[in-house]
Design a protein around this motif. Structure first.
Motif, PDB file in Angstrom:
ATOM      1  N   THR A  25       0.833  -1.197   0.000  1.00 29.64           N
ATOM      2  CA  THR A  25       0.000   0.000   0.000  1.00 29.64           C
ATOM      3  C   THR A  25       0.870   1.250   0.000  1.00 29.64           C
ATOM      4  O   THR A  25       2.097   1.168   0.059  1.00 29.64           O
ATOM      5  N   PHE A  35      -7.906  -2.358   3.262  1.00 25.78           N
ATOM      6  CA  PHE A  35      -7.325  -3.329   2.333  1.00 25.78           C
ATOM      7  C   PHE A  35      -7.167  -4.692   3.006  1.00 25.78           C
ATOM      8  O   PHE A  35      -7.445  -5.733   2.410  1.00 25.78           O
ATOM      9  N   TYR A  50      -1.513  -1.044  -4.034  1.00 25.59           N
ATOM     10  CA  TYR A  50      -2.628  -0.126  -3.786  1.00 25.59           C
ATOM     11  C   TYR A  50      -1.949   1.212  -3.618  1.00 25.59           C
ATOM     12  O   TYR A  50      -1.284   1.474  -2.635  1.00 25.59           O
ATOM     13  N   MET A  59      -5.981   0.093  -7.263  1.00 22.38           N
ATOM     14  CA  MET A  59      -5.413  -1.211  -6.941  1.00 22.38           C
ATOM     15  C   MET A  59      -5.110  -1.929  -8.250  1.00 22.38           C
ATOM     16  O   MET A  59      -5.951  -1.983  -9.144  1.00 22.38           O
ATOM     17  N   CYS A  95     -12.852  -5.003  -4.694  1.00 23.09           N
ATOM     18  CA  CYS A  95     -12.153  -3.717  -4.817  1.00 23.09           C
ATOM     19  C   CYS A  95     -13.159  -2.569  -4.836  1.00 23.09           C
ATOM     20  O   CYS A  95     -12.994  -1.564  -4.123  1.00 23.09           O
TER      21      CYS A  95
END
Length: 334
Positions: free
Chosen positions: A29, A41, A85, A236, A258
């Motif tokens: 991330t 997430f 992400y 993502m 997502c």
């Protein structure tokens, strides 16, 4: 089951990664382990593992765990990561088109309107075609709120930015602010907190209200300015090889998960910003300012100037600019 009611333990998620034939994906991330985005997430990853009977098992890594934010595409290419992400703007130096995709500046009144470009204006297809050039599948764009400017001085208009000493991260937002006459300094987030305290900076281009308050930006900055100078895209994406290894059913479940995460983050981040604004007003004495329609129109015109320069850098960048401008015209923003 929603992400909010998810109770699967971390141990259960790890056990699922051992399921036969599981796609084990290491994904990094862009924020730290305690950020709401990272926690969302992690919840999404656990839910997706459950929904696919362990066939899709994601290991969520916080920002900087493997590489820096601007290096994740290379890390995926080199096999260090399977996905990310992140925000496309981190790669503006790598590809101008990713820079244009990653921040729509003052083009739209809010993130929700801008995100209609993905669903109604052909933006998702265009973004996926751009990512495919890096052997990546963009699974979905993820909601991120409008960003504000913590400032020690009152900024009520575009004209008031002239001569203001500001921290800026580079890229399109910095280009826009410099056109307004701001004196920009490139520095890290931690440095900018100190620089605000010592008087080196008058203001900083950073993030949304909740993050600005959490970072201590408003300990010195008694104004928060919604100039709509920056409207970042986050997304993502995973390697195309990893994506193609999934069944069509699990690809759809991944995309659905997502999008569900994006919808929940819109609620979560909006609530966090509202709570942070109340705290900033009541406990820190912060005054919130929003540019009016006249200044919004000025910044929108300046955004088109920035786009003209960045679009000239490549055909892909120009394609993103053209697509946004066509969609904006269709909804009455041009």
């Amino acid at each position: 089951m929603t992400l909010k009611t998810l109770t699967i333990s971390a141990a259960s998620v790890l056990a699922m990664t051992c399921a036969a034939g599981a796609a084990e994906l290491k994904m990094q991330t862009f924020l730290g382990a305690n950020a709401s985005t990272t926690k969302a997430f992690e919840a999404m990853a656990a839910q997706l593992s459950e929904d696919t009977d362990g066939a899709v098992a994601i290991t969520v890594l916080p920002g900087g765990a493997v590489v820096g934010a601007g290096e994740t595409i290379d890390a995926i290419e080199n096999g260090l990561l399977d996905g990310q992400y992140t925000a496309p703007s981190y790669f503006a130096g790598k590809d101008a088109a990713l820079g244009v995709l990653g921040d729509t500046l003052a083009a739209y009144p809010d993130s929700a309107t801008r995100d209609r470009w993905f669903t109604e204006g052909g933006g998702l297809e265009l973004a996926r075609a751009l990512y495919a050039k890096y052997d990546l599948m963009l699974v979905c764009p993820i909601y991120w709120p409008s960003e504000q400017i913590p400032s020690k001085v009152e900024i009520k208009s575009v004209a008031d930015l002239d001569g203001i000493k500001m921290r800026a991260p580079g890229g399109l937002a910095s280009d826009l602010l410099s056109r307004a006459g701001a004196s920009l300094v490139t520095m890290g987030v931690g440095e900018s907190v100190t620089a605000m305290e010592t008087g080196v900076l008058d203001a900083t281009d950073l993030a949304n209200v909740a993050l600005n308050v959490a970072l201590g930006m408003h300990n010195q900055a008694k104004y928060s300015v919604l100039a709509r100078h920056s409207m970042a895209v986050t997304e993502m994406s995973i390697s195309m090889d990893a994506w193609n290894a999934l069944s069509a059913e699990n690809q759809q479940k991944f995309e659905d998960a997502c999008n569900a995460m994006s919808a929940e983050l819109q609620e979560t981040l909006t609530a966090e910003d509202a709570a942070a604004e109340t705290k900033a007003k009541d406990e820190l004495g912060v005054t919130f300012i929003a540019f009016g329609e006249e200044d919004a129109a000025k910044f929108r015109a300046m955004t088109n100037e920035v786009w003209a320069d960045w679009g000239a850098k490549s055909a892909d960048a120009q394609a993103v600019v053209d697509s946004h401008q066509a969609f904006m015209a269709s909804i009455g923003l041009n």
